[in-house]
Motif scaffolding. Structure first.
Motif, PDB file in Angstrom:
ATOM      1  N   PRO C  14      98.184  51.378  56.053  1.00  0.00           N
ATOM      2  CA  PRO C  14      99.775  51.034  56.015  1.00  0.00           C
ATOM      3  C   PRO C  14     100.155  49.867  56.702  1.00  0.00           C
ATOM      4  O   PRO C  14     100.702  49.011  56.251  1.00  0.00           O
ATOM      5  CB  PRO C  14     100.539  52.365  56.274  1.00  0.00           C
ATOM      6  N   GLN C  15      99.610  49.786  57.965  1.00  0.00           N
ATOM      7  CA  GLN C  15      99.909  48.676  58.683  1.00  0.00           C
ATOM      8  C   GLN C  15      99.144  47.322  58.202  1.00  0.00           C
ATOM      9  O   GLN C  15      99.859  46.314  58.340  1.00  0.00           O
ATOM     10  CB  GLN C  15      99.476  49.151  60.168  1.00  0.00           C
ATOM     11  N   TYR C  18     101.478  46.256  55.617  1.00  0.00           N
ATOM     12  CA  TYR C  18     102.758  45.593  56.165  1.00  0.00           C
ATOM     13  C   TYR C  18     102.426  44.198  56.454  1.00  0.00           C
ATOM     14  O   TYR C  18     103.283  43.121  56.376  1.00  0.00           O
ATOM     15  CB  TYR C  18     103.343  46.492  57.228  1.00  0.00           C
ATOM     16  N   PHE C  64     106.678  44.965  50.730  1.00  0.00           N
ATOM     17  CA  PHE C  64     106.039  46.259  51.176  1.00  0.00           C
ATOM     18  C   PHE C  64     106.224  47.202  50.086  1.00  0.00           C
ATOM     19  O   PHE C  64     105.074  47.971  50.032  1.00  0.00           O
ATOM     20  CB  PHE C  64     106.599  46.738  52.746  1.00  0.00           C
ATOM     21  N   ALA C  68     102.698  48.778  49.020  1.00  0.00           N
ATOM     22  CA  ALA C  68     102.602  50.297  49.201  1.00  0.00           C
ATOM     23  C   ALA C  68     102.230  51.008  47.899  1.00  0.00           C
ATOM     24  O   ALA C  68     101.494  51.899  47.771  1.00  0.00           O
ATOM     25  CB  ALA C  68     103.775  50.721  49.920  1.00  0.00           C
ATOM     26  N   ASN C  71      98.646  50.450  46.913  1.00  0.00           N
ATOM     27  CA  ASN C  71      97.827  51.267  47.592  1.00  0.00           C
ATOM     28  C   ASN C  71      98.114  52.706  47.319  1.00  0.00           C
ATOM     29  O   ASN C  71      97.403  53.610  48.068  1.00  0.00           O
ATOM     30  CB  ASN C  71      97.841  50.802  49.067  1.00  0.00           C
ATOM     31  N   TYR C  73     100.461  54.312  48.221  1.00  0.00           N
ATOM     32  CA  TYR C  73     100.975  54.729  49.333  1.00  0.00           C
ATOM     33  C   TYR C  73      99.898  55.304  50.379  1.00  0.00           C
ATOM     34  O   TYR C  73     100.386  55.891  51.338  1.00  0.00           O
ATOM     35  CB  TYR C  73     101.979  55.759  49.005  1.00  0.00           C
TER      36      TYR C  73
END
Lengths: 76, 76, 76, 76, 76, 76
Positions: C14-15, C18, C64, C68, C71, C73
């Motif tokens: 997730p980072q 971002y 984002f 997200a 992916n 999430y």
């Protein structure tokens, strides 16, 4: 506004869907300000105002999301 | 705008999808302000205005959501 | 911008997703204002302007969402 | 920002998800304005500015959409 | 904010869902400006400011999207 | 607001759905500013303000996304 202006969200092409998104965006203004003369005066102002034009584009983008999803992105 | 400028939402790559999102964002401005000379004048202003540039980026981000979903996020 | 700057939307974490959202947000500004010197001048202004910083955060949040979703999430 | 600040989007409860949305919202500001002293100065201004607070709430709402979807709305 | 204010996103009716969306919108302001006296002062200003009220409605609309999706639009 | 003003999100047609989106948008203003006289004064201002009208259209667009999704885009 008793007449039918939004019979459905389906369009034949993405471009027609985009035009519908523009129509949806203008409908909210028309419902809030029902006087056409006032709308014309306002239009003369905001069509020469960069920030207002960009804000308009944001509304169209949101409505295009809805129309595109309704049409399953014209994938089929 | 009788010509076809948006035949479909599918692109080969995310980057081409992003470019389509930029095109969609500009289309709303072009439809609202159809005079190219006025648009050029406005552009000279907003391309040097941080808030207008960020507002533009917000519109592109919304349109990119639509294009990305249409392309199933280019996963396959 | 002939080079490839957005090969895909998938990231490992997730980072990283971002960070990709931040990159996508900046891309719209770069495409609209292609002169790096002007962008640097504008940045000196908006990075000290609370409203501009919050508006930037709004753009990142929208991008984002896209990354997200692409992916899934990072659930799997 | 080499440290891990966003290991995943999953939380145990909606309330923790909301707190993560706040964290995501602040991250964009922190990445754009990396100087903590400047951020503190700006915060002193915008936390007393109704429009800035509402704009902040809009960013949190967008990020909460992402976190809530990632957690399948904590339905299970 | 150690107390539980958001146990879940499920509500019995759309109207209760809307009220939850209002609550979510106010939570972001409360977290950013924790002083109730300052919030009251700000409220006295923005509740008489058309643009601030519309901006508030935008935040509620975004949160209502989340709550409505969580409740599967109260279809069943 | 003890009365029932939002029994469900289902409508027979897209146009009725759009009208519900307008209603949802106004509800947030009504909840934040409960005094009808103040709302009337504000309305006299913002219905002649291009930026406020466009901001209103943005709220309606967001709420229409929710209503349209709830109705499965009136596809069936």
């Amino acid at each position: 506004m008793a007449d039918i202006w939004l019979p459905n969200l389906l369009t034949n092409t993405p471009q027609e869907g985009y035009e519908l998104a523009v129509k949806l965006s203008r409908a909210a203004v028309r419902i809030t300000q029902s006087n056409p003369a006032v709308r014309n005066d306002l239009r003369a102002v905001y069509e020469k105002d960069a920030e207002a034009l960009i804000a308009t584009a944001a509304v169209v983008a949101t409505n295009f999301q809805t129309v595109a999803a309704a049409n399953n992105y014209w994938r089929n």
